[in-house]
Design an enzyme around this catalytic site. Structure first.
Site, PDB file in Angstrom:
ATOM      1  CD  GLU A   2     -85.407  -1.563  -2.342  1.00 52.86           C
ATOM      2  OE1 GLU A   2     -85.275  -2.523  -1.565  1.00 52.86           O
ATOM      3  OE2 GLU A   2     -86.500  -1.282  -2.875  1.00 52.86           O
ATOM      4  CB  SER A  18     -82.920  -7.761  -5.427  1.00 52.87           C
ATOM      5  OG  SER A  18     -84.000  -6.983  -5.856  1.00 52.87           O
TER       6      SER A  18
END
Ligand code: ADP
Length: 362
Positions: A135, A189
């Protein structure tokens, strides 16, 4: 020369913790011969996807994000952006089966945790193999592609000091590296990106968009992200938070902390009386401000550690959420003494799915 192509339809899918993002490439350069050969099922799927903007009760196409005249593998077409809650995956698979998807495609490019979690369901329900991609690789790839193909992709918030004059302005991303990429999805993130194929994950936090929506639902009884944002928009967090001036009576001058700064998030909610006075909308606003400020502060520390001044924020937490974007921009501006001006991207949460679509192979 004959260029070989993977069979249509071309999809990229990012199956996240909260939302599933689907990017569909609609070819616009179909030759008459090709059109004759095109299977009825493929025609129907294209029509279904491009003529509607709502699919079932929970699927949406973000028509304002559609990208026309883009090239992928030498083919010209339109990119369509579709999302639905990951919790609806069963219904999505049933729909895909009913539309005859199983007879058309044998593999689909997928990323996000759901590419692993739902792999067997895809196989069983629609006889599709998932080509799985990481991802974060997909995210970076998608950002670079969309930014190159949409001249209006990047923007910043100007005139932050005056709410009436504060507005979005186009940002020229011509010299981006290195940049810090903060992806605010269910969780967060933080990546340091040094070049097209060179990045590292430097940090993250579990206090993300999912936390905002979860806490907000608990505290206000709201039923959706959009409702949570509507509540927060009319709410006042200073009825919930304890500010520097609530403690000092004014600024904490010695350390330049202005009186209006939040000193303690939810810090007023320790007395019965204050709790009774806090309205749902105030609680929604306080939750939004708490989560956003925490992410902003982590992002700033990462920027400092990595010695990177370009910050890019993405992820669906920023969808319909100018409050959070302006708050992040103001916090960066204040704490960096004007040296950091964060950039935001129009396609918010779709980059992983785009990056995945670009991986499509024969
Ligand atoms: P993930 O890949 O983890 O699902 P996203 O980038 O799609 O991450 O962001 C998910 C977050 O976006 C949610 O936690 C929520 O804060 C916010 N959000 C925006 N729009 C919606 C929506 N329609 N439904 C649920 N959450 C939404």
């Amino acid at each position: 020369p004959v260029v070989s192509h993977p069979p249509m339809p071309w999809f990229g899918m990012d199956i996240g913790g909260t939302l599933c993002k689907l990017v569909y490439f609609e070819p616009k350069d179909v030759t008459p011969d090709e059109a004759l050969e095109e299977k009825e099922t493929l025609k129907n799927i294209r029509k279904y996807l491009t003529k509607n903007s709502a699919y079932g009760k929970t699927g949406h196409r973000d028509t304002h994000l559609q990208m026309d005249d883009v090239y992928i593998r030498g083919r010209r077409g339109t990119l369509h952006f579709i999302r639905f809650p990951t919790s609806e995956m069963d219904n999505f698979l049933t729909l895909a089966r009913n539309k005859g998807m199983a007879t058309l495609v044998s593999t689909v490019c997928a990323t996000g945790g759901g590419a692993y979690k739902f792999e067997q369901n895809f196989k069983k329900e629609v006889n599709m193999r998932l080509h799985k991609y990481d991802e974060l690789d997909s995210l970076v790839k998608g950002i670079l592609y969309v930014e190159m193909n949409n001249p209006h992709e990047c923007y910043y918030w100007a005139n932050l000091s005056d709410d009436k004059l504060c507005e979005k302005r186009e940002f020229d991303f011509k010299d981006p590296y290195p940049f810090l990429l903060v992806n605010i999805g269910s969780g967060v993130s933080v990546l340091a990106v040094y070049g097209p194929n060179n990045y590292k994950r430097v940090s993250g936090t579990s206090l993300g968009g999912g936390t905002f929506l979860g806490l907000c639902s608990l505290l206000t009884g709201c039923n959706s992200f959009d409702e949570a944002i509507e509540l927060a928009t009319i709410g006042d967090n200073t009825r919930v938070d304890k500010l520097v001036k609530d403690i000092y009576g004014g600024d904490y001058e010695r350390f330049y902390l202005p009186g209006d700064l939040v000193a303690s998030s939810f810090g007023q909610m320790i007395t019965r009386e204050r709790c009774m006075r806090a309205r749902r909308e105030d609680l929604a606003r306080a939750t939004l401000v708490t989560i956003t400020n925490n992410i902003g502060s982590i992002a700033r520390m990462c920027a400092q550690n990595e010695k990177i001044n370009n910050l890019v924020f993405v992820g669906n937490f920023l969808r319909v959420n100018p409050i959070a974007m302006k708050l992040l921009a103001r916090a960066m501006d204040y704490w960096s003494h004007g040296t950091i001006q964060p950039v935001f991207l129009e396609h918010e949460g779709y980059f992983g799915a785009v990056g995945c679509l670009l991986e499509i192979d024969d």
